[in-house]
Design a protein around this motif. Structure first.
Motif, PDB file in Angstrom:
ATOM      1  N   GLN A 127       0.856  -1.185   0.000  1.00 25.90           N
ATOM      2  CA  GLN A 127       0.000   0.000   0.000  1.00 25.90           C
ATOM      3  C   GLN A 127       0.886   1.227   0.000  1.00 25.90           C
ATOM      4  OE1 GLN A 127      -2.976   0.174   3.114  1.00 25.90           O
ATOM      5  NE2 GLN A 127      -4.168   1.655   1.941  1.00 25.90           N
ATOM      6  N   ALA A 128       0.816   1.955  -1.082  1.00 23.35           N
ATOM      7  CA  ALA A 128       1.562   3.202  -1.203  1.00 23.35           C
ATOM      8  C   ALA A 128       0.733   4.335  -0.612  1.00 23.35           C
ATOM      9  CB  ALA A 128       1.875   3.471  -2.677  1.00 23.35           C
ATOM     10  N   PRO A 129       1.382   5.410  -0.207  1.00 14.65           N
ATOM     11  CA  PRO A 129       0.645   6.540   0.375  1.00 14.65           C
ATOM     12  C   PRO A 129      -0.449   7.049  -0.566  1.00 14.65           C
ATOM     13  CG  PRO A 129       2.999   6.827   0.693  1.00 14.65           C
ATOM     14  CD  PRO A 129       2.837   5.642  -0.213  1.00 14.65           C
ATOM     15  N   GLY A 130      -1.648   7.161  -0.027  1.00 14.18           N
ATOM     16  CA  GLY A 130      -2.755   7.684  -0.803  1.00 14.18           C
ATOM     17  C   GLY A 130      -3.365   6.710  -1.791  1.00 14.18           C
ATOM     18  N   LYS A 131      -2.913   5.484  -1.770  1.00 14.92           N
ATOM     19  CA  LYS A 131      -3.423   4.484  -2.715  1.00 14.92           C
ATOM     20  C   LYS A 131      -4.021   3.295  -1.978  1.00 14.92           C
ATOM     21  CE  LYS A 131      -0.305   5.635  -6.513  1.00 14.92           C
ATOM     22  NZ  LYS A 131       0.643   5.093  -7.527  1.00 14.92           N
ATOM     23  N   GLN A 132      -4.816   2.532  -2.697  1.00 19.25           N
ATOM     24  CA  GLN A 132      -5.385   1.323  -2.128  1.00 19.25           C
ATOM     25  C   GLN A 132      -4.330   0.224  -2.058  1.00 19.25           C
ATOM     26  OE1 GLN A 132      -8.867   0.211  -4.408  1.00 19.25           O
ATOM     27  NE2 GLN A 132     -10.190   1.467  -3.121  1.00 19.25           N
ATOM     28  N   ARG A 133      -4.522  -0.667  -1.151  1.00 25.33           N
ATOM     29  CA  ARG A 133      -3.652  -1.834  -1.054  1.00 25.33           C
ATOM     30  C   ARG A 133      -3.793  -2.664  -2.318  1.00 25.33           C
ATOM     31  NH1 ARG A 133      -4.435  -4.484   4.477  1.00 25.33           N
ATOM     32  NH2 ARG A 133      -3.380  -2.546   5.057  1.00 25.33           N
ATOM     33  N   GLU A 134      -2.670  -3.163  -2.811  1.00 25.18           N
ATOM     34  CA  GLU A 134      -2.708  -3.980  -4.012  1.00 25.18           C
ATOM     35  C   GLU A 134      -1.968  -5.287  -3.785  1.00 25.18           C
ATOM     36  OE1 GLU A 134      -0.606  -2.511  -7.433  1.00 25.18           O
ATOM     37  OE2 GLU A 134       1.136  -1.883  -6.277  1.00 25.18           O
ATOM     38  N   LEU A 135      -2.403  -6.295  -4.521  1.00 26.63           N
ATOM     39  CA  LEU A 135      -1.742  -7.594  -4.489  1.00 26.63           C
ATOM     40  C   LEU A 135      -0.487  -7.536  -5.357  1.00 26.63           C
ATOM     41  CD1 LEU A 135      -1.817 -10.680  -3.814  1.00 26.63           C
ATOM     42  CD2 LEU A 135      -3.198 -10.935  -5.893  1.00 26.63           C
ATOM     43  N   VAL A 136       0.613  -8.073  -4.845  1.00 27.07           N
ATOM     44  CA  VAL A 136       1.878  -8.048  -5.566  1.00 27.07           C
ATOM     45  C   VAL A 136       2.232  -9.422  -6.124  1.00 27.07           C
ATOM     46  CG1 VAL A 136       4.364  -7.644  -5.359  1.00 27.07           C
ATOM     47  CG2 VAL A 136       2.754  -6.134  -4.188  1.00 27.07           C
ATOM     48  N   ALA A 137       2.108 -10.443  -5.296  1.00 31.64           N
ATOM     49  CA  ALA A 137       2.509 -11.785  -5.719  1.00 31.64           C
ATOM     50  C   ALA A 137       1.851 -12.813  -4.820  1.00 31.64           C
ATOM     51  CB  ALA A 137       4.030 -11.944  -5.639  1.00 31.64           C
ATOM     52  N   THR A 138       1.679 -14.014  -5.351  1.00 28.32           N
ATOM     53  CA  THR A 138       1.134 -15.118  -4.565  1.00 28.32           C
ATOM     54  C   THR A 138       1.971 -16.375  -4.751  1.00 28.32           C
ATOM     55  OG1 THR A 138      -0.348 -15.837  -6.338  1.00 28.32           O
ATOM     56  CG2 THR A 138      -1.234 -14.259  -4.739  1.00 28.32           C
ATOM     57  N   VAL A 190       2.071  -9.621 -10.202  1.00 28.84           N
ATOM     58  CA  VAL A 190       1.481  -8.548 -10.979  1.00 28.84           C
ATOM     59  C   VAL A 190       2.522  -8.076 -11.983  1.00 28.84           C
ATOM     60  CG1 VAL A 190      -0.124  -7.836  -9.195  1.00 28.84           C
ATOM     61  CG2 VAL A 190       2.149  -6.803  -9.287  1.00 28.84           C
ATOM     62  N   ASP A 191       2.054  -7.500 -13.063  1.00 30.97           N
ATOM     63  CA  ASP A 191       2.966  -7.117 -14.139  1.00 30.97           C
ATOM     64  C   ASP A 191       4.038  -6.144 -13.678  1.00 30.97           C
ATOM     65  OD1 ASP A 191       0.500  -7.134 -16.856  1.00 30.97           O
ATOM     66  OD2 ASP A 191       1.650  -8.748 -15.907  1.00 30.97           O
ATOM     67  N   SER A 192       3.702  -5.273 -12.727  1.00 33.61           N
ATOM     68  CA  SER A 192       4.638  -4.225 -12.329  1.00 33.61           C
ATOM     69  C   SER A 192       5.880  -4.766 -11.624  1.00 33.61           C
ATOM     70  CB  SER A 192       3.941  -3.196 -11.437  1.00 33.61           C
ATOM     71  OG  SER A 192       3.401  -3.819 -10.293  1.00 33.61           O
ATOM     72  N   VAL A 193       5.829  -5.985 -11.088  1.00 37.22           N
ATOM     73  CA  VAL A 193       6.999  -6.549 -10.407  1.00 37.22           C
ATOM     74  C   VAL A 193       7.522  -7.802 -11.096  1.00 37.22           C
ATOM     75  CG1 VAL A 193       6.176  -5.646  -8.200  1.00 37.22           C
ATOM     76  CG2 VAL A 193       5.738  -8.041  -8.789  1.00 37.22           C
ATOM     77  N   LYS A 194       6.825  -8.263 -12.100  1.00 38.76           N
ATOM     78  CA  LYS A 194       7.219  -9.488 -12.787  1.00 38.76           C
ATOM     79  C   LYS A 194       8.615  -9.337 -13.371  1.00 38.76           C
ATOM     80  CE  LYS A 194       3.769 -11.399 -14.715  1.00 38.76           C
ATOM     81  NZ  LYS A 194       2.659 -11.700 -15.639  1.00 38.76           N
ATOM     82  N   GLY A 195       9.438 -10.338 -13.157  1.00 36.79           N
ATOM     83  CA  GLY A 195      10.814 -10.293 -13.644  1.00 36.79           C
ATOM     84  C   GLY A 195      11.783  -9.626 -12.692  1.00 36.79           C
TER      85      GLY A 195
END
Length: 117
Positions: free
Chosen positions: A38-49, A59-64
């Motif tokens: 959860q970044a400041p001012g943003k909703q919590r998001e799933l990163v990896a499972t 998620v695409d933003s951290v893939k690789g």
């Protein structure tokens, strides 16, 4: 019930961090586990499972750039993050993963990751 995330810190862009999260058995055993942020001012998001059998998704933003793993004997899940970017700055949490994860009531304190440019 316990979720103890650690390993965060301040790192320069391009650096690496390894996050750890110790969970109680009631949360960890037989469950898909996830890392969230959860970044400041943003909703919590799933990163990896990661499943009990170590099948992983990102998620695409951290893939690789990131690798999630788990040690079932230690009830611990890890997130290795490389090539960190300023947009990775957030509080990182672990928890079990379900399709209704946004409704989970307990998250622990999380661990702060700050990436400077």
């Amino acid at each position: 019930v316990q979720l103890q995330a650690s390993g965060g810190g301040l790192v320069q862009a391009g650096g690496s961090l390894r996050l750890s999260c110790a969970a109680s058995g009631s949360i960890f055993n037989s469950n898909v586990m996830g890392w969230y942020r959860q970044a400041p001012g943003k909703q919590r998001e799933l990163v990896a499972t990661v499943t009990v059998g170590s099948i992983t998704k990102y998620v695409d933003s951290v893939k690789g750039r990131s690798t999630i793993s788990r040690d079932n004997a230690k009830n611990t899940v890890y997130l290795q993050m490389n090539s960190l970017k300023p947009e990775d700055t957030a509080v990182y949490y672990c928890n079990r993963f379900t399709p209704a994860w946004r409704g989970l009531g307990y998250w622990g304190q999380g661990t702060q990751v700050t990436v400077s440019s």
